[in-house]
Structure formats: structure tokens, C-alpha cells
Design a protein around this motif. Structure first.
Motif, PDB file in Angstrom:
ATOM      1  N   GLY A  28      39.896  39.981  34.287  1.00  0.00           N
ATOM      2  CA  GLY A  28      39.067  38.843  33.940  1.00  0.00           C
ATOM      3  C   GLY A  28      38.667  38.012  35.139  1.00  0.00           C
ATOM      4  N   LEU A  88      44.457  42.479  30.859  1.00  0.00           N
ATOM      5  CA  LEU A  88      44.032  42.463  29.461  1.00  0.00           C
ATOM      6  C   LEU A  88      45.021  43.188  28.550  1.00  0.00           C
ATOM      7  N   ARG A 134      33.880  40.414  33.894  1.00  0.00           N
ATOM      8  CA  ARG A 134      35.016  39.494  33.891  1.00  0.00           C
ATOM      9  C   ARG A 134      35.147  38.757  32.562  1.00  0.00           C
ATOM     10  N   ASP A 135      34.066  38.729  31.766  1.00  0.00           N
ATOM     11  CA  ASP A 135      34.096  38.017  30.490  1.00  0.00           C
ATOM     12  C   ASP A 135      34.754  38.817  29.371  1.00  0.00           C
ATOM     13  N   MET A 147      37.884  40.218  29.269  1.00  0.00           N
ATOM     14  CA  MET A 147      39.279  39.843  29.024  1.00  0.00           C
ATOM     15  C   MET A 147      39.407  38.537  28.238  1.00  0.00           C
ATOM     16  N   PRO A 148      38.783  37.442  28.660  1.00  0.00           N
ATOM     17  CA  PRO A 148      38.944  36.221  27.865  1.00  0.00           C
ATOM     18  C   PRO A 148      38.347  36.330  26.473  1.00  0.00           C
ATOM     19  N   SER A 149      37.283  37.119  26.328  1.00  0.00           N
ATOM     20  CA  SER A 149      36.669  37.275  25.005  1.00  0.00           C
ATOM     21  C   SER A 149      37.605  38.000  24.049  1.00  0.00           C
ATOM     22  N   ILE A 159      44.947  32.771  27.083  1.00  0.00           N
ATOM     23  CA  ILE A 159      44.184  33.249  28.230  1.00  0.00           C
ATOM     24  C   ILE A 159      44.838  32.710  29.496  1.00  0.00           C
ATOM     25  N   VAL A 176      42.308  33.820  34.981  1.00  0.00           N
ATOM     26  CA  VAL A 176      41.049  34.392  34.506  1.00  0.00           C
ATOM     27  C   VAL A 176      39.870  33.514  34.913  1.00  0.00           C
ATOM     28  N   GLY A 211      36.559  34.605  34.034  1.00  0.00           N
ATOM     29  CA  GLY A 211      35.524  34.830  33.042  1.00  0.00           C
ATOM     30  C   GLY A 211      35.597  33.839  31.893  1.00  0.00           C
ATOM     31  N   SER A 218      34.862  33.320  27.495  1.00  0.00           N
ATOM     32  CA  SER A 218      34.694  33.972  26.195  1.00  0.00           C
ATOM     33  C   SER A 218      33.229  33.908  25.778  1.00  0.00           C
TER      34      SER A 218
END
Length: 496
Positions: free
Chosen positions: A68, A91, A359-360, A362-364, A373, A377, A379, A381
Motif C-alpha cells: 500500500g 495486505l 497502492r490504493d 491494500m487500504p481498499s 489500515i 500505508v 494509498g 480507500s
């Protein structure tokens, strides 16, 4: 307890392909490519039309997915093998800690190759990687014969088989031939077969996270004959060639089957393009096969699906091939999310115009799993974007993306907001500026347009801001410095 009701939290299916262009979806109006299953995921889900890979080759792109992080945080700003992956937060690791059963099938491309990176289990096939097939310089425990899962399986079906049997190099983007064995032995089919087997073997008391990671359509361009037949006689459009692109190929680079640039013989190029599109349709049909199995196990409506690629393929655009460069064919990627069960209240059938990056992911996905999270990170969501106007956004989205890649004399730094793009070649000082809205093929370099100098200086200043303080010394006295030696891995990762 019945399958599909074992947890209130949804399962997560991350599907990645390797080296797929952003425009190779029939739902986007591609003139020849057929992707019926991906089209349906997009039609009933959400499509992100400005998704990018900030460092568009396999290793740094996958570092962004796993961590992320942006490239300056995960430290891989170019392609370099054999640098250990020592990231504390990943992740799959965070999902495992949150109670998910985590599994990867297919390509990881990490080091050491058998590192789990937080997965409970990995069924590995990274494809043909030169560094771990080198019999002289690869440690025994890292050699392909020791770390890969697909090749031993294939040899159990076809004694003596090898990945070199077709005579195609793993980076041969301009030559192709059909897969010579029965289709079910192809690595694309194998990846789906192993993924379906995971549905049988998973822990029924936990939600699952499955990363189904395909090696294709990355070369070798070896589709099964039935798929090549779909494309070999079609009138395939020529690649786009910018007015700034090479006009001649005096060294004959286009005759090299693993070229990254050159004027390739027309018939050879058309066959390669047909095979590339055929591999995409082959993957699409196999994704359909997995989705059918997911339904049969009662999990389709309890599974959030995300589909993307680690980077694209230039495929002859501007007489360029493969990836790493900042042009749309290389850095712009497909990105689709689908939530058949309505867990996230997405605006189904919509398209998002904001710029997102690997990178977005993982948080998503952590957000979708109601998992914490980590602070590491970078990134964000994407779900608020995917809900459209259903909910007000808590904060504005990123205004631009900084991308880069080390590649000798072709090393680049770039900035884009999805509508415009500024590129700086750090070793030569060459600059390019494209209006992607009016010129999506990047045919016209506007860097010397007098009417755009204020705008170009704005984007140049953004790049200077992003590079300020970098160890390579790209910025001095508030100006870009040409010729500073690029590195592929930043020192804080090499020393970790």
C-alpha cells in the motif's frame, strides 16, 4: 453452517494479470478484443478509467500492491531482483491477522521466492524469470526447479516438459506461436484450477482472501490455438505512432525478438498482437470458469472482486514494446471492482474518473474487510469514489500521481492527473507534455507550445517538489539536474 454464511464479513478475490493494457476491454470499445466476463464485472460493478501503475514493471508494482506504499516508501523505483522483501505490514498479513484465510495462486515475484509475505499458503508460478533459471549464479534453494509449483506439476503430466519448449523468451513481445500441449495444461488454466481447489480446501469458518495472479498476457505469447484462431485473420489496427517517435531503425532493433524498441516486420508484429489479444480472451474465459465455481460453492454474492494489472504493454505504440516507460500503453492499467452482494453499496455500472494507483488496493481491501489500515500505508480507500454521489466524500481525492522508473538512458520521471502528462528523461533532460483528453494516443508532444509554458512550468514544479531531497540528487537549487545516476532500489530498502 452452510457455505456462504460462515462470516458476516465478505470474502475478497483479487485478480491480477501481468502486462495487460488499460484499453484491452471490449466494454471500452476496443475494435477487436473480446472480454465478456470482465465486461460483465464492469457492467455490474465499477470501472476506474484512470488507474495507473506508478512504477510500471513487475517488482515495484507488486511492492505497491503488497504494502500500500508509494514507490519512495517501498523503495523500489526500478526493476531489480534479489533484494529481500522485509516489509512488516502487507495486505495478506493484515487480512490474516484480521481473521481471513489467505491464499495466493500464481505470480508473486518477491524475494526470496517462497516468502509468504503474510499468506497462509502460496501455490507459486512466477513464470520464467531469468535470474532464478541461471544455473551458475542462482543458489540451489532459489533455483526455479526448487521454488516453482507449476513446473513440477506440468512434468507430472508431460514428463520432461519445460517452459522453454516453445522456443519463446519470457520477454519476447514481438514473436508468438500457439501453445503446443492440451489447453488444460496451460499456466492460465492451472492458475484457475488451483484456485478452484482452494475453494474446496479453505477453512469454512473464516472469510477468505484469494489472490488469483496470472502470469499472462505477459510473454511468451503462447495462447492455445483456439484463441489464436479468433484473432489471426482479423484486421487488427496498427499501433499508434507519435510524431515524436523514431522514424528509422538503423541498428535493426526491431528484428530482436526481445526488443524494447524498434521497427518490427509488419507480419511478425500483427501475429504478436493477435497472440497478445488471444491471451487476454483466454484469461477472461478462465475467469468466467472461476466465477462459475464460486457460484457453485455459494460464495459469489459474499465475495468482493477486484481486477487489475501490474502494468501494461506498449505493444508497438511509438515503436516501443514491453513496459517501464510512462506512456499510456505501459503505465495505464485496467481496474474493475464488483460487489454482487451489495456489501459496499457501490454505484453499479458506473465509471470513476479520479486517478488511482496500485497502492490504493491494500487500504481498499482492508477497509472492505473491516480490518485496521497500518500507518505505513500511503494509498487511500477507493470505495467513496465507487459509491458515486451516494455519500459525500470526507476529503478531496489526489490531484496528481508521480511516477518513475529507472532504465539506464531511458530513466524517466513523470506527473499525470489523467488528463495531462509531463515527462522528464532524467539522463538526457528531454521533456514531453501531452494533453491526454485531446490526444489520448500521445501523438503530439506539446512541450514547446508557447501557449502552454505556464502550465508546463506548473507540472515541472510539481515534479521538482516530489524529487526534492531524493538521494540521487535529481534536484539542486530548485531545478531538475540532468545526468544524476539513477538507482533501482533506494538505500533505506537495501539496508533494511
Amino acid at each position: 453452517m452452510e457455505s456462504g454464511t460462515s462470516s458476516k464479513r465478505p470474502n475478497i478475490l483479487l485478480i491480477t494479470v501481468d502486462q495487460m493494457r488499460f484499453d484491452c476491454l471490449s466494454i471500452l470499445g476496443h475494435p477487436v478484443v473480446e472480454t465478456p466476463n470482465l465486461d460483465e464485472l464492469a457492467r455490474t460493478g465499477v470501472r476506474f478509467d484512470h488507474a495507473y501503475s506508478a512504477t510500471p514493471t513487475c517488482v515495484p508494482a507488486r511492492a505497491a500492491i503488497f504494502t500500500g506504499m508509494k514507490q519512495t516508501s517501498h523503495g523500489r523505483v526500478g526493476y531489480q531482483e534479489r533484494v529481500p522483501w522485509n516489509y512488516p505490514n502487507t495486505l495478506p498479513g493484515e487480512l490474516a491477522k484480521s481473521g481471513y484465510h489467505t491464499q495466493c495462486v500464481g505470480k508473486m515475484h518477491v524475494y526470496p521466492a517462497r516468502s509468504l509475505l503474510g499468506f497462509h499458503n502460496v501455490v507459486l508460478h512466477d513464470g520464467y524469470l531469468h535470474y532464478n533459471r541461471d544455473k551458475q549464479n542462482t543458489p540451489v534453494q532459489e533455483h526455479f526447479d526448487e521454488v516453482d509449483d507449476y513446473l513440477p506439476w506440468l512434468r507430472g503430466q508431460v514428463p520432461g516438459a519445460d517452459l522453454l519448449d516453445l522456443g519463446l523468451d519470457c520477454n519476447a513481445s514481438t514473436v508468438a506461436r500457439p501453445w503446443a500441449l492440451p489447453e488444460h495444461l496451460h499456466p492460465t488454466n492451472w492458475t484457475v484450477s488451483q484456485s478452484i481447489d482452494f475453494l474446496r480446501r479453505r477453512d469454512p469458518g473464516k472469510p477468505f482472501f484469494l489472490w488469483m495472479s496470472f502470469v499472462r498476457p505477459h510473454s511468451p505469447l503462447d495462447p492455445p490455438q483456439a484463441y489464436l484462431d479468433m484473432y489471426k485473420d482479423l484486421d487488427i489496427p496498427d499501433p499508434v505512432i507519435g510524431e515524436w517517435a523514431m522514424k528509422e531503425d538503423p541498428e535493426g532493433n526491431g528484428f530482436n525478438p526481445v526488443t524494447s524498441k524498434g521497427i518490427v516486420p509488419k507480419r511478425r508484429l500483427r501475429t504478436a498482437m493477435a497472440a497478445y489479444y488471444a491471451l487476454i480472451t483466454h484469461i477472461d474465459h478462465q475467469i468466467g470458469r472461476f466465477l462459475q465455481a464460486l457460484s457453485e460453492y455459494g460464495e459469489r454474492n459474499n465475495t468482493i472482486i477486484m481486477f487489475t494489472s501490474d502494468h501494461g504493454e506498449l505493444l508497438g505504440d511509438h515503436h516501443l514494446f514491453r513496459k517501464s516507460l510512462p506512456y499510456e500503453g505501459s503505465a495505464h492499467i485496467p481496474f474493475i471492482v464488483n460487489d454482487a452482494g451489495g456489501h459496499l453499496d457501490l454505484a453499479s455500472g458506473s465509471a470513476v474518473s479520479e486517478i488511482i494507483e496500485l497502492r490504493d488496493i491494500m487500504p481498499s481491501l482492508l477497509n472492505a474487510a473491516s480490518a485496521e489500515i497500518p500507518g505505513s500505508v500511503d494509498g487511500e480507500s477507493i470505495w467513496d469514489l465507487a459509491r458515486g454521489d451516494k455519500e459525500p466524500r470526507e476529503k478531496s481525492w489526489r490531484e496528481y500521481l508521480h511516477g518513475e522508473h529507472t532504465q539506464g538512458i531511458m530513466s524517466t520521471q513523470w506527473i499525470t492527473d489523467g488528463r495531462e502528462k509531463y515527462i522528464w528523461y532524467s539522463q538526457t533532460g528531454e521533456e514531453q507534455f501531452f494533453n491526454l483528453t485531446q490526444d489520448p494516443g500521445e501523438l503530439h508532444n506539446l512541450i514547446h507550445d508557447p501557449s502552454l509554458q505556464e502550465k508546463i512550468q506548473y507540472w515541472r514544479s510539481i515534479l521538482i517538489h516530489e524529487l526534492q531531497g531524493r538521494e540521487e540528487g535529481y534536484v539542486q537549487g530548485g531545478c531538475l539536474v540532468v545526468g544524476r545516476e539513477p538507482v533501482s532500489v533506494l538505500s533505506h530498502i537495501k539496508q533494511a
